[in-house]
Design a protein around this motif. Sequence first.
Motif, PDB file in Angstrom:
ATOM      1  N   VAL A  23      -5.213  18.181 -79.085  1.00  0.00           N
ATOM      2  CA  VAL A  23      -4.319  19.781 -79.129  1.00  0.00           C
ATOM      3  C   VAL A  23      -5.031  20.433 -79.508  1.00  0.00           C
ATOM      4  CG1 VAL A  23      -2.239  20.619 -79.021  1.00  0.00           C
ATOM      5  CG2 VAL A  23      -2.167  18.325 -77.870  1.00  0.00           C
ATOM      6  N   SER A  24      -4.887  19.988 -80.692  1.00  0.00           N
ATOM      7  CA  SER A  24      -5.331  20.589 -82.307  1.00  0.00           C
ATOM      8  C   SER A  24      -6.846  21.458 -82.140  1.00  0.00           C
ATOM      9  CB  SER A  24      -5.499  19.193 -83.586  1.00  0.00           C
ATOM     10  OG  SER A  24      -6.259  18.771 -83.646  1.00  0.00           O
ATOM     11  N   PHE A  25      -7.259  20.038 -81.047  1.00  0.00           N
ATOM     12  CA  PHE A  25      -8.986  21.106 -80.825  1.00  0.00           C
ATOM     13  C   PHE A  25      -8.740  22.599 -80.381  1.00  0.00           C
ATOM     14  CE2 PHE A  25     -12.240  17.735 -82.561  1.00  0.00           C
ATOM     15  CZ  PHE A  25     -12.234  17.082 -83.773  1.00  0.00           C
ATOM     16  N   ASN A  26      -8.427  22.173 -78.838  1.00  0.00           N
ATOM     17  CA  ASN A  26      -8.038  23.390 -78.040  1.00  0.00           C
ATOM     18  C   ASN A  26      -7.890  24.572 -79.199  1.00  0.00           C
ATOM     19  OD1 ASN A  26      -8.974  21.580 -76.017  1.00  0.00           O
ATOM     20  ND2 ASN A  26      -7.362  20.865 -74.818  1.00  0.00           N
ATOM     21  N   ALA A  27      -6.545  24.676 -79.505  1.00  0.00           N
ATOM     22  CA  ALA A  27      -6.037  25.559 -80.431  1.00  0.00           C
ATOM     23  C   ALA A  27      -7.221  25.577 -81.558  1.00  0.00           C
ATOM     24  CB  ALA A  27      -4.874  24.968 -81.475  1.00  0.00           C
ATOM     25  N   MET A  28      -7.559  25.053 -82.483  1.00  0.00           N
ATOM     26  CA  MET A  28      -9.105  25.570 -82.731  1.00  0.00           C
ATOM     27  C   MET A  28     -10.164  26.474 -82.467  1.00  0.00           C
ATOM     28  SD  MET A  28      -7.391  25.272 -86.147  1.00  0.00           S
ATOM     29  CE  MET A  28      -9.438  25.557 -86.807  1.00  0.00           C
ATOM     30  N   ALA A  29      -9.945  26.057 -80.632  1.00  0.00           N
ATOM     31  CA  ALA A  29     -11.247  26.753 -80.933  1.00  0.00           C
ATOM     32  C   ALA A  29     -10.776  28.054 -79.259  1.00  0.00           C
ATOM     33  CB  ALA A  29     -12.033  25.462 -79.138  1.00  0.00           C
ATOM     34  N   GLY A 177      -6.011  30.441 -71.864  1.00  0.00           N
ATOM     35  CA  GLY A 177      -7.454  31.099 -72.111  1.00  0.00           C
ATOM     36  C   GLY A 177      -7.880  29.945 -70.035  1.00  0.00           C
ATOM     37  N   VAL A 178      -9.196  30.096 -70.365  1.00  0.00           N
ATOM     38  CA  VAL A 178      -9.826  29.360 -69.493  1.00  0.00           C
ATOM     39  C   VAL A 178      -9.349  27.725 -69.596  1.00  0.00           C
ATOM     40  CG1 VAL A 178     -11.899  28.619 -70.955  1.00  0.00           C
ATOM     41  CG2 VAL A 178     -11.982  28.353 -68.521  1.00  0.00           C
ATOM     42  N   VAL A 179      -9.043  27.559 -70.998  1.00  0.00           N
ATOM     43  CA  VAL A 179      -8.637  25.281 -70.487  1.00  0.00           C
ATOM     44  C   VAL A 179      -7.180  25.800 -70.347  1.00  0.00           C
ATOM     45  CG1 VAL A 179      -7.784  24.152 -72.821  1.00  0.00           C
ATOM     46  CG2 VAL A 179     -10.147  25.357 -73.041  1.00  0.00           C
ATOM     47  N   THR A 180      -6.255  26.594 -70.268  1.00  0.00           N
ATOM     48  CA  THR A 180      -5.318  26.388 -69.752  1.00  0.00           C
ATOM     49  C   THR A 180      -5.540  26.406 -68.028  1.00  0.00           C
ATOM     50  OG1 THR A 180      -4.544  28.361 -71.391  1.00  0.00           O
ATOM     51  CG2 THR A 180      -2.936  27.338 -69.648  1.00  0.00           C
TER      52      THR A 180
END
Length: 210
Positions: A23-29, A177-180
């Motif tokens: 979750v933190s990696f996705n948020a930081m990216a 975004g695209v990850v969502t």
Amino acid sequence: MRKISVKRCVIAEIGIFMIAVGVSFNAMAQLGNDPVGIFYDGIRNALSLSQTQLGIASNLINLILFGLLCLFGRKYINVGTLLYVIPYGTFVSIGTAVYPHIFASGTLVCRIAGSVTGCLLLYTGVGIYVAMEVGLDPMNGISLLLMEIIKLDYAKTKWIFDGTMTAVGFLIGGKFGVVTLLTALTGGPGIQIVINAVKHFMHEEKANVK
């Protein structure tokens, strides 16, 4: 539910760590968050917390949800709930602190790599946690409580719950975004593959011991 052993709890905690770091990696990216992550990120933004304080927002949300379960859905609280609530925010903070050291350049390619890693960690972590059958995290506990209230099956209730989390998170500033979209399309199948693999491994290991 299976007998909750120390071994299962330890493995489940590893899964929780992977979820939080994912979750933190996705948020930081900054390429979008999963449905739960976008809600955490939205609350972080609404509270005027920095990107590195996502763990604080995560802790706050999980504690509030845990409190609601204590009041209205105690039957959904188990060992796994506490395993999830207590360290989750700290794990998110660890992931947030580690991310810049792994994906340092900040280029689009680097951010994509961070998001792919985040999604893989998230799917693997959820799969491990679910496969250990030690209990429910607060979000799923609330989903089941909601299912009782609105009288729908779990699949429909979960869709409504995740959709609401995504919408509210986005409206209060969470990164969509695209990850969502990616997690919405691939999360279920990806997590199921991990669950099946972990359960198969545990079964084989138990058979070998015998």
